[in-house]
Motif scaffolding. Structure first.
Motif, PDB file in Angstrom:
ATOM      1  N   LEU A 212       7.044   1.477  19.461  1.00 20.52           N
ATOM      2  CA  LEU A 212       5.632   1.261  19.373  1.00 20.52           C
ATOM      3  C   LEU A 212       5.484  -0.026  19.342  1.00 20.52           C
ATOM      4  N   ASP A 213       4.210  -0.461  19.717  1.00 18.37           N
ATOM      5  CA  ASP A 213       3.807  -2.076  19.843  1.00 18.37           C
ATOM      6  C   ASP A 213       3.692  -2.767  18.712  1.00 18.37           C
ATOM      7  N   LEU A 214       3.297  -2.115  17.567  1.00 24.73           N
ATOM      8  CA  LEU A 214       3.179  -2.582  16.300  1.00 24.73           C
ATOM      9  C   LEU A 214       4.055  -1.916  15.289  1.00 24.73           C
ATOM     10  N   PRO A 215       4.667  -2.640  14.214  1.00 25.28           N
ATOM     11  CA  PRO A 215       5.772  -2.014  13.515  1.00 25.28           C
ATOM     12  C   PRO A 215       4.894  -1.069  12.422  1.00 25.28           C
ATOM     13  N   PRO A 216       5.697   0.013  11.888  1.00 25.60           N
ATOM     14  CA  PRO A 216       5.065   1.146  10.793  1.00 25.60           C
ATOM     15  C   PRO A 216       4.550   0.185   9.839  1.00 25.60           C
ATOM     16  N   ASN A 217       3.470   0.857   8.957  1.00 27.87           N
ATOM     17  CA  ASN A 217       2.808   0.236   7.947  1.00 27.87           C
ATOM     18  C   ASN A 217       3.365   0.549   6.564  1.00 27.87           C
ATOM     19  N   ILE A 218       4.746  -0.211   6.505  1.00 27.54           N
ATOM     20  CA  ILE A 218       5.562   0.212   5.393  1.00 27.54           C
ATOM     21  C   ILE A 218       4.907  -0.753   4.234  1.00 27.54           C
ATOM     22  N   GLN A 219       4.029  -0.101   3.235  1.00 29.45           N
ATOM     23  CA  GLN A 219       3.542  -0.938   2.051  1.00 29.45           C
ATOM     24  C   GLN A 219       4.508  -1.218   0.992  1.00 29.45           C
ATOM     25  N   ILE A 220       5.432  -0.167   0.885  1.00 29.62           N
ATOM     26  CA  ILE A 220       6.551  -0.046  -0.182  1.00 29.62           C
ATOM     27  C   ILE A 220       7.748   0.361   0.258  1.00 29.62           C
ATOM     28  N   GLN A 221       8.661  -0.529  -0.021  1.00 33.20           N
ATOM     29  CA  GLN A 221      10.309  -0.362   0.193  1.00 33.20           C
ATOM     30  C   GLN A 221      11.110  -0.104  -0.799  1.00 33.20           C
ATOM     31  N   THR A 222      11.990   0.934  -1.240  1.00 33.74           N
ATOM     32  CA  THR A 222      12.596   1.155  -2.324  1.00 33.74           C
ATOM     33  C   THR A 222      13.956   1.920  -1.977  1.00 33.74           C
ATOM     34  N   ASP A 223      15.031   1.528  -2.841  1.00 31.31           N
ATOM     35  CA  ASP A 223      16.277   2.090  -2.491  1.00 31.31           C
ATOM     36  C   ASP A 223      16.320   3.566  -3.815  1.00 31.31           C
ATOM     37  N   ASN A 224      15.259   3.695  -4.366  1.00 28.48           N
ATOM     38  CA  ASN A 224      15.303   4.613  -5.535  1.00 28.48           C
ATOM     39  C   ASN A 224      14.420   5.870  -5.108  1.00 28.48           C
ATOM     40  N   SER A 225      14.821   7.010  -4.896  1.00 27.71           N
ATOM     41  CA  SER A 225      14.262   8.048  -4.168  1.00 27.71           C
ATOM     42  C   SER A 225      13.256   8.692  -5.157  1.00 27.71           C
ATOM     43  N   GLU A 226      13.574   8.526  -6.579  1.00 28.30           N
ATOM     44  CA  GLU A 226      12.613   9.003  -7.733  1.00 28.30           C
ATOM     45  C   GLU A 226      11.205   8.010  -7.653  1.00 28.30           C
ATOM     46  N   MET A 227      11.477   6.611  -7.404  1.00 31.21           N
ATOM     47  CA  MET A 227      10.338   5.853  -7.439  1.00 31.21           C
ATOM     48  C   MET A 227       9.626   6.174  -6.262  1.00 31.21           C
ATOM     49  N   ALA A 228      10.340   6.583  -5.027  1.00 33.05           N
ATOM     50  CA  ALA A 228       9.442   6.713  -3.648  1.00 33.05           C
ATOM     51  C   ALA A 228       8.674   8.028  -3.946  1.00 33.05           C
ATOM     52  N   LYS A 229       9.273   8.934  -4.519  1.00 37.18           N
ATOM     53  CA  LYS A 229       8.593  10.325  -4.802  1.00 37.18           C
ATOM     54  C   LYS A 229       7.463  10.335  -5.643  1.00 37.18           C
TER      55      LYS A 229
END
Length: 303
Positions: A212-229
């Motif tokens: 892609l020309d632009l990077p994905p719109n990652i608003q939040i990044q975490t190493d915790n799957s429960e938090m992401a879910k």
């Protein structure tokens, strides 16, 4: 006519594994001359030369290479037989399991009740950590077995226990639920909650956006799957998650899978690691339970 001596075979395998007679002697708690004598005895038994010795350097011969897989198999069968004969004596009062946090959340609750049915007189202790931490705990015998990402170490046996597909999940009411043939461009424009566990498998998720020309719109990044879910459920964005993580929320209608052909076949692999030949009754039982859990997952996805 010579009879094969299992101690001589053990010395042969350890010299190859350790890379020298001295290191093999240390690992076997023997003197270096004792290891040398065992190798010479084995060479007489087999009527062939197993090693070429050039000073301190040891090189396995072609005959040695041909014999090695049989030697390893003989040693493993002997260790298995010895443990099974003394199974009741060898079963510990406490069995220590090391695992990653995701395994403790999503696999151990299904595994442990089944394991307790088979070994009801054993108590269990669960320790969590990163893959590297758990591998070091198994190496140091601080825990008996470990559930980790797909890793290998020469001192440990490592086998696949469970494979967990990674899929894109959206919350109830998201417009993607009624949209067919989604493009990677459309997914990249959406607010994304990105769970990142440091596995090579997640690099494959990143790669679907590379063109892609632009990077994905990652608003939040975490190493915790429960938090992401939970963030996805709270409509902070959509996200890629392991199936096991979202199983209950799919059932409750809080999360929905979105098919992305580019991610088909990407999954997180959980391996079972332990010292060679140790805790075999538990390792064999856990491996069998893993196959049952995989079969149940396939049956559920078919329905």
């Amino acid at each position: 006519m010579y009879e094969i001596n299992i101690e001589n075979i053990e010395a042969f395998v350890y010299v190859i594994h350790c890379g020298s007679f001295n290191k093999a002697a240390d690992a076997l708690y023997l003197s270096q001359p004792s290891v040398t004598a065992r190798i010479k005895s084995l060479e007489q038994e087999l009527d062939c030369k197993l090693f070429d010795r050039q000073g301190k350097q040891v090189q396995i011969t072609e005959d040695g290479k041909r014999f090695l897989p049989y030697a390893q198999q003989l040693l493993l069968i002997y260790q298995k037989g010895k443990l099974h004969i003394n199974q009741k004596k060898s079963l510990p009062n406490e069995f220590r399991i090391g695992c990653t946090v995701s395994v403790s959340n999503y696999i151990i609750p299904d595994l442990l009740p089944r394991l307790k049915q088979r070994f009801p007189n054993t108590h269990y202790k669960i320790v969590t950590g990163t893959t590297d931490e758990i591998m070091n705990k198994v190496l140091g015998k601080d825990v008996d077995i470990g559930f980790v990402r797909n890793v290998n170490h020469p001192s440990l046996q490592s086998s696949k226990f469970y494979e967990d597909p990674i899929r894109l999940y959206a919350y109830d009411g998201h417009p993607f639920l009624t949209t067919g043939n989604l493009s990677i461009e459309a997914i990249a424009e959406q607010p994304l909650v990105f769970f990142e566990c440091g596995s090579l498998d997640w690099l494959r998720i990143h790669r679907i956006f590379e063109h892609l020309d632009l990077p994905p719109n990652i608003q939040i990044q975490t190493d915790n799957s429960e938090m992401a879910k939970k963030l996805v459920i709270q409509k902070a964005g959509i996200g890629f998650l392991p199936d096991l993580c979202a199983k209950q929320e799919i059932h409750d209608g809080k999360l929905y899978q979105i098919r992305v052909p580019e991610t088909e076949g990407i999954s997180l692999q959980t391996n079972l690691i332990s010292h060679h030949g140790e805790h075999l009754p538990f390792v064999e039982a856990i491996t069998e339970i893993g196959k049952q859990l995989e079969a149940a997952k396939l049956l559920l996805s078919a329905n």
